[in-house]
Scaffold this motif. Sequence first.
Motif, PDB file in Angstrom:
ATOM      1  N   SER A 125      -6.513   5.875  -1.748  1.00 19.06           N
ATOM      2  CA  SER A 125      -6.727   4.823  -2.740  1.00 19.06           C
ATOM      3  C   SER A 125      -5.422   4.025  -2.837  1.00 19.06           C
ATOM      4  CB  SER A 125      -7.137   5.413  -4.096  1.00 19.06           C
ATOM      5  OG  SER A 125      -6.122   6.242  -4.596  1.00 19.06           O
ATOM      6  N   PRO A 126      -5.474   2.807  -3.423  1.00 15.56           N
ATOM      7  CA  PRO A 126      -4.277   1.938  -3.434  1.00 15.56           C
ATOM      8  C   PRO A 126      -3.009   2.580  -4.001  1.00 15.56           C
ATOM      9  CG  PRO A 126      -6.195   0.700  -4.113  1.00 15.56           C
ATOM     10  CD  PRO A 126      -6.635   2.141  -3.998  1.00 15.56           C
ATOM     11  N   GLU A 127      -3.138   3.461  -4.984  1.00 17.85           N
ATOM     12  CA  GLU A 127      -1.924   4.056  -5.558  1.00 17.85           C
ATOM     13  C   GLU A 127      -1.233   5.042  -4.610  1.00 17.85           C
ATOM     14  OE1 GLU A 127      -5.462   6.287  -7.293  1.00 17.85           O
ATOM     15  OE2 GLU A 127      -4.929   4.201  -7.160  1.00 17.85           O
ATOM     16  N   PHE A 128      -1.891   5.376  -3.485  1.00 19.36           N
ATOM     17  CA  PHE A 128      -1.287   6.271  -2.504  1.00 19.36           C
ATOM     18  C   PHE A 128      -0.847   5.549  -1.234  1.00 19.36           C
ATOM     19  CE2 PHE A 128      -3.996   9.056  -5.086  1.00 19.36           C
ATOM     20  CZ  PHE A 128      -3.038   9.964  -5.514  1.00 19.36           C
ATOM     21  N   ASN A 129      -0.958   4.219  -1.202  1.00 21.58           N
ATOM     22  CA  ASN A 129      -0.468   3.449  -0.054  1.00 21.58           C
ATOM     23  C   ASN A 129       1.044   3.584   0.036  1.00 21.58           C
ATOM     24  OD1 ASN A 129      -3.037   2.515   0.467  1.00 21.58           O
ATOM     25  ND2 ASN A 129      -2.724   0.547  -0.534  1.00 21.58           N
ATOM     26  N   GLU A 130       1.581   3.549   1.273  1.00 17.38           N
ATOM     27  CA  GLU A 130       3.023   3.688   1.473  1.00 17.38           C
ATOM     28  C   GLU A 130       3.502   2.756   2.575  1.00 17.38           C
ATOM     29  OE1 GLU A 130       3.579   8.456   0.618  1.00 17.38           O
ATOM     30  OE2 GLU A 130       3.392   7.772   2.697  1.00 17.38           O
ATOM     31  N   TRP A 131       4.778   2.447   2.504  1.00 20.55           N
ATOM     32  CA  TRP A 131       5.492   1.787   3.598  1.00 20.55           C
ATOM     33  C   TRP A 131       6.540   2.785   4.058  1.00 20.55           C
ATOM     34  CZ3 TRP A 131       4.544  -2.662   6.113  1.00 20.55           C
ATOM     35  CH2 TRP A 131       3.592  -3.511   5.556  1.00 20.55           C
ATOM     36  N   ARG A 132       6.603   3.041   5.388  1.00 16.35           N
ATOM     37  CA  ARG A 132       7.533   4.040   5.923  1.00 16.35           C
ATOM     38  C   ARG A 132       8.378   3.447   7.043  1.00 16.35           C
ATOM     39  NH1 ARG A 132       6.493   9.547   5.294  1.00 16.35           N
ATOM     40  NH2 ARG A 132       4.725   9.998   3.958  1.00 16.35           N
ATOM     41  N   ASP A 133       9.631   3.928   7.100  1.00 16.98           N
ATOM     42  CA  ASP A 133      10.455   3.687   8.280  1.00 16.98           C
ATOM     43  C   ASP A 133      10.915   5.065   8.746  1.00 16.98           C
ATOM     44  OD1 ASP A 133      12.613   4.410   6.681  1.00 16.98           O
ATOM     45  OD2 ASP A 133      13.741   2.575   7.017  1.00 16.98           O
TER      46      ASP A 133
END
Length: 187
Positions: free
Chosen positions: A127-135
């Motif tokens: 769900s949207p609250e668990f979206n992430e950006w990772r490097d």
Amino acid sequence: MFFEVEMRRSVMVEPHELGGTLQMQRAMLRRLIKDVEKEVGSDEYGFHVAVTTVNGVSGGKIQSGTGAVVFSVDFNCIVFKLIEDEVVEAEVVSTGQQGFFVSCGPYASMFIHRKEMTGFSFQPGPSPEFNEWRDSGSVIHPKSLVRVRVKAHSIWDPKRKTFNVAGTLNGDLLGVVVDETGKDDED
């Protein structure tokens, strides 16, 4: 970020507030503070935080028909305004495929576009609250604390009572500072 600026406003004192000098001054000061708080902000100064000093008051002019007295008041006010190229720490509010939104003080709509975070990739969650950006070593998700550089600043939107701001993670010492667990990026 925080500045003290000189401002001028017309302040109207209602007839029932007119009395002795002290009563009229109190009414004028109450009205000034209320008007500045109601205005919230301006394109020139940013968000109005607090009236600090009254520097001068013109002689009042009686408004025909109402009996109210209008004064021109010069005063100092603390304001909060982000400036292009300023580096700030902000909390991630939401994440999506195009980037993420952060909140910094009263600025609740600073957007970091995906093109402004080199090396990061989007990881959708259930769900949207668990979206992430990772490097390679950082994770950005809602409630993370990030250090960003202000890239562009829009004009004041009086209907929404906010500015739209764009930021970037590209640059030295920018990125995740703390996630919601309190873990430093350096740990």
